[in-house]
Scaffold this active site. Structure first.
Site, PDB file in Angstrom:
ATOM      1  N   SER A   1       0.842  -1.055  -0.007  1.00  0.00           N
ATOM      2  CA  SER A   1       0.030  -0.038   0.060  1.00  0.00           C
ATOM      3  C   SER A   1       0.871   1.216  -0.240  1.00  0.00           C
ATOM      4  CB  SER A   1      -1.007  -0.310   1.320  1.00  0.00           C
ATOM      5  OG  SER A   1      -1.651   1.081   1.420  1.00  0.00           O
TER       6      SER A   1
ATOM      7  N   SER B   1     -13.471  -0.719   2.262  1.00  0.00           N
ATOM      8  CA  SER B   1     -13.555  -2.358   2.135  1.00  0.00           C
ATOM      9  C   SER B   1     -14.196  -2.654   0.681  1.00  0.00           C
ATOM     10  CB  SER B   1     -14.129  -2.925   3.242  1.00  0.00           C
ATOM     11  OG  SER B   1     -15.595  -2.812   3.536  1.00  0.00           O
TER      12      SER B   1
ATOM     13  N   ASP C   1     -23.011  -1.633   0.097  1.00  0.00           N
ATOM     14  CA  ASP C   1     -21.704  -0.866  -0.166  1.00  0.00           C
ATOM     15  C   ASP C   1     -21.049  -1.108  -1.520  1.00  0.00           C
ATOM     16  OD1 ASP C   1     -22.009   0.175   2.473  1.00  0.00           O
ATOM     17  OD2 ASP C   1     -20.206  -1.026   3.102  1.00  0.00           O
TER      18      ASP C   1
ATOM     19  N   GLY D   1     -16.785   4.417   7.984  1.00  0.00           N
ATOM     20  CA  GLY D   1     -17.850   4.387   7.628  1.00  0.00           C
ATOM     21  C   GLY D   1     -18.185   4.599   6.137  1.00  0.00           C
ATOM     22  N   LEU D   2     -16.954   4.948   5.443  1.00  0.00           N
ATOM     23  CA  LEU D   2     -17.171   5.378   4.052  1.00  0.00           C
ATOM     24  C   LEU D   2     -16.777   4.276   3.002  1.00  0.00           C
ATOM     25  CD1 LEU D   2     -15.652   8.756   3.915  1.00  0.00           C
ATOM     26  CD2 LEU D   2     -17.910   8.002   4.758  1.00  0.00           C
ATOM     27  N   SER D   3     -16.917   2.731   3.697  1.00  0.00           N
ATOM     28  CA  SER D   3     -16.770   1.685   2.602  1.00  0.00           C
ATOM     29  C   SER D   3     -15.472   1.584   1.974  1.00  0.00           C
ATOM     30  CB  SER D   3     -17.937   1.749   1.842  1.00  0.00           C
ATOM     31  OG  SER D   3     -18.034   0.412   1.308  1.00  0.00           O
TER      32      SER D   3
END
Ligand code: ADP
Ligand code: MG
Length: 368
Positions: free
Chosen positions: A75, A132, A176, A128-130
């Site tokens: 990353s 994943s 999502d 909480g903004l996805s």
């Protein structure tokens, strides 16, 4: 603007890939994060949701190489690199999300030549903004690019959800992955998660949507999300229905007869579903204050009936309303994470300054 951000992240991922692996990547892809405007915890109950993709997101550069059967993942923002085997099971590491997608969509390439991948993202993780779903969908897009095969957006969403449910082990619904794969940045998507019917809904032009991180991070695989899914399944069994989303206002009396907390959990799902339908109607008829009121009601229901809020998030919602937001609510899985607020466009700058001053631990993530 949105295209610029996606292209910028893809270029960052490609550059970092070349620097680390000494060769150009074979494919690049981007996928956005999302904010959910209304319809929380309804997706795994076969209900309605109203999320919107953001300009923020995650890009991946991917290419063959290394050793057969091995996947080297890095990353851009992490110092760290992970080396996984295509036969590995999930280990709880961040690389699980990419590995799961490779195992599902490109096991053959990974086994034959090995793979290398580099991630670049401007999406906060666990806010909480996805992040994943963004990492899953951009990985699937890049793998199909590598194979030169087209990828249907709905198929990508379904595949990504299978990876998150069955490989990573997070029992999330389809919202999502669906909005991240199918939606367009800045446009709300009304989705029936049972039938997968969907349409875009215009937001009122005089307002802006602010997403503010509360400063409390969550990790959904470690918190009460799975417990809520289990409670909903128990409520379904007690009521003799397949999904709580199959119930409507006429069932509220019957639901009230369940033991606590199943009664409260089921009531949230039923009322939240109704709020999404009312919200779509309000938005379609230009009733922005009606929509804002539904956001406030949704927060109360998440806090009192679904018990997924935390005191810091409640304080931020109240603070946002005090500072002039028309509506505000916890967004995402909960137990920390972010608040979404609808703010009059001509007061947005003043609002953001007020939030920064009153909540030093909070962080404005997006204003669209
Ligand atoms: P959310 O989807 O709300 O951001 P989740 O807990 O569902 O929160 O997913 C967050 C996890 O996704 C992280 O813990 C990490 O494993 C993975 N992830 C997401 N984005 C990245 C990224 N850019 N780099 C590494 N891992 C990521
Ligand atoms: Mg997630």
């Amino acid at each position: 603007m949105t295209e610029d951000i996606a292209d910028g992240l893809k270029a960052r991922a490609a550059r970092a890939f070349e620097e680390r692996f000494g060769t150009a990547p074979g494919a690049l892809a981007f996928a956005p994060g999302r904010v959910n405007l209304l319809g929380e915890h309804t997706d795994y109950n076969g209900g309605y949701v109203l999320p919107m993709p953001l300009a923020l997101g995650t890009a991946i550069a991917i290419g063959p190489g290394g050793r057969p059967g091995r996947i080297r993942l890095a990353s851009e923002s992490f110092e760290d690199e992970e080396d996984r085997c295509i036969e590995d099971r999930a280990s709880g590491a961040w690389s699980d999300y990419v590995l799961g997608c490779v195992a599902a969509a490109a096991r053959d390439i990974a086994a034959e030549t090995g793979l290398r991948a580099m991630i670049a993202s401007n999406l906060p993780v666990g806010a909480g903004l996805s992040s994943s779903a963004a990492i899953e969908v951009c990985t699937l897009r890049a793998l199909h690019g590598l194979k030169g095969k087209p990828l249907d957006p709905v198929e990508a969403a379904l595949e990504a959800r299978r990876v998150e449910n069955h490989f990573v082990g997070m029992p999330c619904g389809i919202m999502d992955q669906f909005v991240v794969s199918v939606g367009r940045a800045g446009r709300a998507l009304f989705l029936d998660t049972r039938r997968l019917t969907h349409r875009e809904v215009a937001l009122p032009g005089r307002y802006r949507v602010a997403v503010i991180h509360s400063g409390v991070s969550h990790k959904l695989t470690e918190d009460g999300y799975a417990a809520r899914v289990a409670e909903c399944n128990a409520a379904c069994a007690a009521l003799g229905v397949e999904f709580l989303g199959d119930l409507g206002p006429a069932d509220l009396d019957r639901v009230g007869g369940l033991d606590s907390p199943l009664a409260e959990r089921a009531r949230h799902v039923i009322t939240e579903n109704q709020r999404v339908l009312k919200a779509v109607h309000a938005l379609s008829s230009g009733d922005s204050s009606g929509f804002a009121r539904l956001m406030i009601e949704s927060h109360a229901s998440q806090r009192d009936d679904y018990a997924v809020s935390v005191p810091e998030v409640d304080a931020l919602v109240n603070g946002a309303l005090d500072l002039g937001a028309a509506g505000a609510r916890l967004t995402g899985g909960g137990f920390g994470g972010s608040v979404v607020a609808m703010v009059a466009a001509n007061r947005a700058v003043e609002f953001c300054k007020g939030i920064e001053a009153a909540f030093p631990q909070a962080r404005l993530l997006s204003l669209s």
